[in-house]
Design a protein around this motif. Structure first.
Motif, PDB file in Angstrom:
ATOM      1  N   LYS A  45       0.857  -1.191   0.000  1.00  0.00           N
ATOM      2  CA  LYS A  45       0.000   0.000   0.000  1.00  0.00           C
ATOM      3  C   LYS A  45       0.891   1.237   0.000  1.00  0.00           C
ATOM      4  CE  LYS A  45      -3.834  -2.260   2.225  1.00  0.00           C
ATOM      5  NZ  LYS A  45      -4.814  -2.236   3.297  1.00  0.00           N
ATOM      6  N   PRO A  46       0.610   2.205  -0.867  1.00  0.00           N
ATOM      7  CA  PRO A  46       1.526   3.345  -1.040  1.00  0.00           C
ATOM      8  C   PRO A  46       1.618   4.295   0.153  1.00  0.00           C
ATOM      9  CG  PRO A  46      -0.473   3.674  -2.314  1.00  0.00           C
ATOM     10  CD  PRO A  46      -0.533   2.284  -1.762  1.00  0.00           C
ATOM     11  N   ASP A  47       0.692   4.216   1.099  1.00  0.00           N
ATOM     12  CA  ASP A  47       0.720   5.124   2.246  1.00  0.00           C
ATOM     13  C   ASP A  47       1.458   4.555   3.446  1.00  0.00           C
ATOM     14  OD1 ASP A  47      -1.248   3.184   2.783  1.00  0.00           O
ATOM     15  OD2 ASP A  47      -2.445   4.584   3.968  1.00  0.00           O
ATOM     16  N   ARG A  48       2.103   3.378   3.290  1.00  0.00           N
ATOM     17  CA  ARG A  48       2.786   2.748   4.419  1.00  0.00           C
ATOM     18  C   ARG A  48       4.127   2.174   4.034  1.00  0.00           C
ATOM     19  NH1 ARG A  48      -2.421  -0.551   6.480  1.00  0.00           N
ATOM     20  NH2 ARG A  48      -3.640   1.241   6.032  1.00  0.00           N
ATOM     21  N   GLY A  49       4.943   2.000   5.043  1.00  0.00           N
ATOM     22  CA  GLY A  49       6.244   1.378   4.852  1.00  0.00           C
ATOM     23  C   GLY A  49       6.609   0.540   6.061  1.00  0.00           C
ATOM     24  N   VAL A  50       7.571  -0.337   5.896  1.00  0.00           N
ATOM     25  CA  VAL A  50       7.997  -1.239   6.965  1.00  0.00           C
ATOM     26  C   VAL A  50       9.459  -0.940   7.296  1.00  0.00           C
ATOM     27  CG1 VAL A  50       8.350  -3.656   7.586  1.00  0.00           C
ATOM     28  CG2 VAL A  50       6.344  -2.994   6.242  1.00  0.00           C
ATOM     29  N   VAL A  51       9.740  -0.785   8.587  1.00  0.00           N
ATOM     30  CA  VAL A  51      11.092  -0.480   9.057  1.00  0.00           C
ATOM     31  C   VAL A  51      11.508  -1.538  10.074  1.00  0.00           C
ATOM     32  CG1 VAL A  51      12.588   1.243  10.131  1.00  0.00           C
ATOM     33  CG2 VAL A  51      10.642   1.989   8.749  1.00  0.00           C
ATOM     34  N   THR A  52      12.719  -2.072   9.894  1.00  0.00           N
ATOM     35  CA  THR A  52      13.276  -3.034  10.850  1.00  0.00           C
ATOM     36  C   THR A  52      14.415  -2.360  11.603  1.00  0.00           C
ATOM     37  OG1 THR A  52      12.684  -4.886   9.426  1.00  0.00           O
ATOM     38  CG2 THR A  52      14.351  -5.306  11.107  1.00  0.00           C
ATOM     39  N   PHE A  53      14.360  -2.462  12.933  1.00  0.00           N
ATOM     40  CA  PHE A  53      15.322  -1.818  13.820  1.00  0.00           C
ATOM     41  C   PHE A  53      16.098  -2.857  14.619  1.00  0.00           C
ATOM     42  CE2 PHE A  53      11.709   1.092  13.565  1.00  0.00           C
ATOM     43  CZ  PHE A  53      12.299   2.322  13.368  1.00  0.00           C
ATOM     44  N   GLU A  54      17.335  -2.520  14.952  1.00  0.00           N
ATOM     45  CA  GLU A  54      18.056  -3.199  16.017  1.00  0.00           C
ATOM     46  C   GLU A  54      17.829  -2.323  17.246  1.00  0.00           C
ATOM     47  OE1 GLU A  54      22.490  -4.609  16.225  1.00  0.00           O
ATOM     48  OE2 GLU A  54      22.344  -2.478  16.713  1.00  0.00           O
ATOM     49  N   ARG A  55      17.328  -2.912  18.315  1.00  0.00           N
ATOM     50  CA  ARG A  55      17.037  -2.130  19.525  1.00  0.00           C
ATOM     51  C   ARG A  55      17.763  -2.736  20.719  1.00  0.00           C
ATOM     52  NH1 ARG A  55      10.762  -0.167  19.011  1.00  0.00           N
ATOM     53  NH2 ARG A  55      11.274   1.499  17.556  1.00  0.00           N
ATOM     54  N   VAL A  64      23.945  -3.631  28.610  1.00  0.00           N
ATOM     55  CA  VAL A  64      22.753  -3.889  27.796  1.00  0.00           C
ATOM     56  C   VAL A  64      21.891  -4.906  28.531  1.00  0.00           C
ATOM     57  CG1 VAL A  64      21.899  -4.728  25.580  1.00  0.00           C
ATOM     58  CG2 VAL A  64      24.004  -3.383  25.670  1.00  0.00           C
ATOM     59  N   ALA A  65      20.666  -4.517  28.869  1.00  0.00           N
ATOM     60  CA  ALA A  65      19.750  -5.393  29.601  1.00  0.00           C
ATOM     61  C   ALA A  65      18.924  -6.252  28.649  1.00  0.00           C
ATOM     62  CB  ALA A  65      18.831  -4.567  30.492  1.00  0.00           C
ATOM     63  N   GLN A  66      18.561  -5.692  27.487  1.00  0.00           N
ATOM     64  CA  GLN A  66      17.792  -6.420  26.488  1.00  0.00           C
ATOM     65  C   GLN A  66      18.227  -5.975  25.104  1.00  0.00           C
ATOM     66  OE1 GLN A  66      13.530  -6.149  26.976  1.00  0.00           O
ATOM     67  NE2 GLN A  66      13.697  -6.137  29.197  1.00  0.00           N
ATOM     68  N   GLU A  67      18.085  -6.881  24.140  1.00  0.00           N
ATOM     69  CA  GLU A  67      18.294  -6.513  22.748  1.00  0.00           C
ATOM     70  C   GLU A  67      17.347  -7.318  21.878  1.00  0.00           C
ATOM     71  OE1 GLU A  67      22.468  -7.189  22.094  1.00  0.00           O
ATOM     72  OE2 GLU A  67      22.180  -9.310  21.666  1.00  0.00           O
ATOM     73  N   MET A  68      16.999  -6.760  20.731  1.00  0.00           N
ATOM     74  CA  MET A  68      16.053  -7.408  19.836  1.00  0.00           C
ATOM     75  C   MET A  68      16.123  -6.789  18.454  1.00  0.00           C
ATOM     76  SD  MET A  68      12.499  -5.550  21.012  1.00  0.00           S
ATOM     77  CE  MET A  68      12.946  -5.558  22.720  1.00  0.00           C
ATOM     78  N   LYS A  69      15.469  -7.447  17.511  1.00  0.00           N
ATOM     79  CA  LYS A  69      15.238  -6.905  16.180  1.00  0.00           C
ATOM     80  C   LYS A  69      13.723  -6.734  16.078  1.00  0.00           C
ATOM     81  CE  LYS A  69      15.805  -9.087  12.057  1.00  0.00           C
ATOM     82  NZ  LYS A  69      16.531  -9.820  11.020  1.00  0.00           N
ATOM     83  N   ALA A  70      13.259  -5.510  15.848  1.00  0.00           N
ATOM     84  CA  ALA A  70      11.827  -5.210  15.810  1.00  0.00           C
ATOM     85  C   ALA A  70      11.443  -4.672  14.437  1.00  0.00           C
ATOM     86  CB  ALA A  70      11.471  -4.188  16.884  1.00  0.00           C
ATOM     87  N   THR A  71      10.324  -5.167  13.908  1.00  0.00           N
ATOM     88  CA  THR A  71       9.822  -4.738  12.604  1.00  0.00           C
ATOM     89  C   THR A  71       8.468  -4.067  12.806  1.00  0.00           C
ATOM     90  OG1 THR A  71      10.980  -6.567  11.540  1.00  0.00           O
ATOM     91  CG2 THR A  71       9.256  -5.491  10.264  1.00  0.00           C
ATOM     92  N   LEU A  72       8.362  -2.811  12.325  1.00  0.00           N
ATOM     93  CA  LEU A  72       7.156  -2.019  12.525  1.00  0.00           C
ATOM     94  C   LEU A  72       6.660  -1.436  11.205  1.00  0.00           C
ATOM     95  CD1 LEU A  72       9.354  -1.203  15.035  1.00  0.00           C
ATOM     96  CD2 LEU A  72       7.164  -0.509  15.945  1.00  0.00           C
ATOM     97  N   MET A  73       5.358  -1.190  11.148  1.00  0.00           N
ATOM     98  CA  MET A  73       4.759  -0.544   9.973  1.00  0.00           C
ATOM     99  C   MET A  73       4.405   0.887  10.338  1.00  0.00           C
ATOM    100  SD  MET A  73       1.402  -1.532   7.732  1.00  0.00           S
ATOM    101  CE  MET A  73       2.175  -2.984   7.046  1.00  0.00           C
TER     102      MET A  73
END
Length: 79
Positions: A45-55, A64-73
């Motif tokens: 859909k042209p009004d959205r995008g997906v971003v993957t982060f290292e957090r 570092v207490a926690q780490e993860m890879k998170a994917t958000l729209m």
């Protein structure tokens, strides 16, 4: 407090991978989120995008207490 960085733009949390609990977070600790973009892509859909982060959740002593890879729209600019 919340940073407000996602206000009005975050649509969905799509996925969390490799979530590691590396140390305890105790009452009174100060934590910060360090976030780095690993990948971004357009969605179908042209009004959205997906971003993957290292957090990383970093305590006041620098550990570092926690780490993860998170994917958000997100909503995309200009739409």
């Amino acid at each position: 407090y919340a940073s407000g960085i996602n206000d009005g733009t975050l649509i969905a949390l799509l996925q969390i991978d490799a979530w590691k609990m590396l140390g305890a977070v105790k009452h009174g600790d100060t934590i910060r989120l360090h976030s780095r973009v690993l990948e971004k892509k357009e969605s179908s859909k042209p009004d959205r995008g997906v971003v993957t982060f290292e957090r990383k959740c970093v305590k006041q002593d620098g550990s570092v207490a926690q780490e993860m890879k998170a994917t958000l729209m997100y909503r995309r600019r200009g739409h």
